[in-house]
Design a protein around this motif. Structure first.
Motif, PDB file in Angstrom:
ATOM      1  N   GLU A 181      21.841  42.854  24.859  1.00 44.07           N
ATOM      2  CA  GLU A 181      22.548  42.242  26.206  1.00 44.07           C
ATOM      3  C   GLU A 181      23.859  41.899  26.148  1.00 44.07           C
ATOM      4  OE1 GLU A 181      19.807  39.196  27.363  1.00 44.07           O
ATOM      5  OE2 GLU A 181      20.817  39.123  29.453  1.00 44.07           O
ATOM      6  N   ASN A 224      34.165  39.858  31.513  1.00 40.68           N
ATOM      7  CA  ASN A 224      33.341  40.576  32.305  1.00 40.68           C
ATOM      8  C   ASN A 224      31.707  40.558  31.927  1.00 40.68           C
ATOM      9  OD1 ASN A 224      35.296  41.877  33.697  1.00 40.68           O
ATOM     10  ND2 ASN A 224      35.687  43.364  32.336  1.00 40.68           N
ATOM     11  N   LEU A 225      31.686  40.212  30.482  1.00 40.51           N
ATOM     12  CA  LEU A 225      30.266  40.063  29.995  1.00 40.51           C
ATOM     13  C   LEU A 225      29.832  38.791  30.745  1.00 40.51           C
ATOM     14  CD1 LEU A 225      28.073  40.397  28.109  1.00 40.51           C
ATOM     15  CD2 LEU A 225      29.258  39.191  26.347  1.00 40.51           C
ATOM     16  N   ARG A 240      30.380  37.492  33.281  1.00 36.03           N
ATOM     17  CA  ARG A 240      30.249  37.818  34.826  1.00 36.03           C
ATOM     18  C   ARG A 240      29.132  38.449  34.783  1.00 36.03           C
ATOM     19  NH1 ARG A 240      34.841  40.327  36.347  1.00 36.03           N
ATOM     20  NH2 ARG A 240      36.566  38.584  36.716  1.00 36.03           N
ATOM     21  N   ASP A 241      28.814  39.430  33.994  1.00 35.39           N
ATOM     22  CA  ASP A 241      27.487  40.376  34.335  1.00 35.39           C
ATOM     23  C   ASP A 241      26.295  39.540  34.028  1.00 35.39           C
ATOM     24  OD1 ASP A 241      28.972  42.665  34.669  1.00 35.39           O
ATOM     25  OD2 ASP A 241      28.877  43.511  32.727  1.00 35.39           O
ATOM     26  N   LEU A 242      26.427  38.670  32.897  1.00 33.95           N
ATOM     27  CA  LEU A 242      25.291  37.777  32.631  1.00 33.95           C
ATOM     28  C   LEU A 242      24.715  36.861  33.837  1.00 33.95           C
ATOM     29  CD1 LEU A 242      26.195  37.246  28.996  1.00 33.95           C
ATOM     30  CD2 LEU A 242      24.013  38.246  29.660  1.00 33.95           C
ATOM     31  N   GLU A 284      25.099  37.542  36.965  1.00 28.42           N
ATOM     32  CA  GLU A 284      24.712  38.209  37.864  1.00 28.42           C
ATOM     33  C   GLU A 284      23.074  38.482  37.752  1.00 28.42           C
ATOM     34  OE1 GLU A 284      27.186  41.422  39.483  1.00 28.42           O
ATOM     35  OE2 GLU A 284      25.502  42.440  39.902  1.00 28.42           O
ATOM     36  N   HIS A 285      22.900  38.857  36.310  1.00 26.57           N
ATOM     37  CA  HIS A 285      21.724  39.286  36.013  1.00 26.57           C
ATOM     38  C   HIS A 285      20.758  37.997  35.932  1.00 26.57           C
ATOM     39  CE1 HIS A 285      23.641  43.284  34.577  1.00 26.57           C
ATOM     40  NE2 HIS A 285      22.970  43.479  35.745  1.00 26.57           N
TER      41      HIS A 285
END
Ligand code: ADP
Length: 320
Positions: free
Chosen positions: A138, A193-194, A196-198, A200-201
């Motif tokens: 992840e 970015n990581l 941010r992705d985390l 969101e998810h």
């Protein structure tokens, strides 16, 4: 919807100890209020010594506050009993500039990631390796790296491990304390970015602490600007970047590189240092370095309270 975290009038004074004690406490945080919404990132920016880390640590009760209130998911963090605090610690995590400084260099990173799950008994022992592998994936690391040791990792990889460790206990809120300050610019962007992705998810909320506004703006929905233990401006990232109202915010912003040459800003170089947090001046703490043309006697005698200017909160007599 109620915010996930609501901090009201947070105060943290450190008493000086030892042979050379000055007698006066350090007013590291001096009456700070803010909220963090669900799934939101609040950026906290200000120069070194302005009280950013102290805010992060006290709301997690890693440091005891001197005063104020912090309500996390309906629970008053500062008044809760040990058992509730233990449960809350799982929901509120922190990642640091150097996640390995507190780690055993002889512990494989897989074990480091598993530690929180074991302490909080979040998974049967037999399932832990698979969970660790999932967490490493992840955060963008190959699960085969679980058997490696901290010194074998680059700075960016270490921060990914630090994030995996925090995620292992399924938090809803993470204090990110200068998480990319030690990294090269290209690696900074990857880690941001990581995060941010985390977010969101997993629907995470962040309090994102950094001294660099260029970094904070990349991830924050709203930004609070801190000066000598107080918030001088708080607004959406657009408000802060497009039309800063406090002269200190304007100075911080003027140092942020602007890729578009038509929008180049004139660099504002602040003279001198901030006042000592153990003897803050009676008026505006920024007055001694302020370049505002309408600066006057009121600035050095009366402390400016926060008020709404152009849709955001500003503590300056002359803003607007
Ligand atoms: P920042 O994170 O913005 O660099 P800090 O929260 O680390 O600021 O520090 C704010 C102020 O509190 C500084 O003046 C610092 O010297 C002081 N301070 C921080 N931690 C302690 C401590 N454990 N004991 C005494 N003073 C401290």
């Amino acid at each position: 919807m109620t915010p996930l975290l609501e901090v009201t009038d947070l105060v943290k004074h450190y008493l000086s100890r030892g042979l050379f004690r000055a007698g006066l406490p350090t007013r590291a945080v001096d009456g700070v209020s803010f909220e963090v919404g669900r799934g939101e990132t609040l950026g906290l920016v200000g120069e070194s010594g302005s009280g950013k880390s102290t805010i992060g640590r006290t709301i997690l009760r890693l440091d005891e506050p001197t005063g104020g209130r912090a309500v996390f998911d309906g629970v008053n963090v500062f008044e809760t009993d040990r058992e509730t605090l233990r449960a809350m610690r799982r929901k509120m995590q922190i990642i640091f500039q150097d996640p390995f400084s507190s780690l055993n260099p002889r512990m494989a990173i897989g074990s480091a990631v598993a530690e929180g799950m074991e302490i909080h008994r979040l998974a049967p022992k037999a399932e832990i390796p698979e969970r660790v592998a999932g967490l490493l994936r992840e955060v963008g690391l190959d699960p085969s790296l679980a058997t490696r040791y901290p010194h074998e990792f680059s700075g960016g990889q270490r921060q990914r491990v630090g994030i995996a460790r925090a995620l292992a206990v399924s938090p809803t809120f993470i204090v990110c304390d200068e998480p990319v300050s030690a990294l090269d610019v290209s690696v900074q962007a990857q880690v941001i970015n990581l995060l941010r992705d985390l977010q969101e998810h997993r629907g995470l909320s962040y309090l994102f602490i950094a001294h660099d506004l260029a970094v904070v703006r990349q991830i924050s929905h709203r930004i609070a600007v801190l000066y000598l233990g107080r918030i001088v401006e708080l607004g959406t990232t657009d408000q802060i970047i497009e039309s800063p109202q406090h002269p200190y915010t304007q100075a911080l912003l003027s140092a942020v590189p602007e890729p578009d040459p038509r929008r180049q800003r004139t660099r504002i170089v602040l003279r001198g240092d901030p006042p000592s947090p153990s003897a803050p001046p009676p008026g505006c703490a920024f007055a001694g370095r302020c370049f505002h043309s309408s600066k006057n006697a009121r600035c050095t005698s009366e402390r400016p309270e926060q008020r709404t200017v152009a849709g955001r909160q500003v503590a300056c007599h002359h803003a607007g």
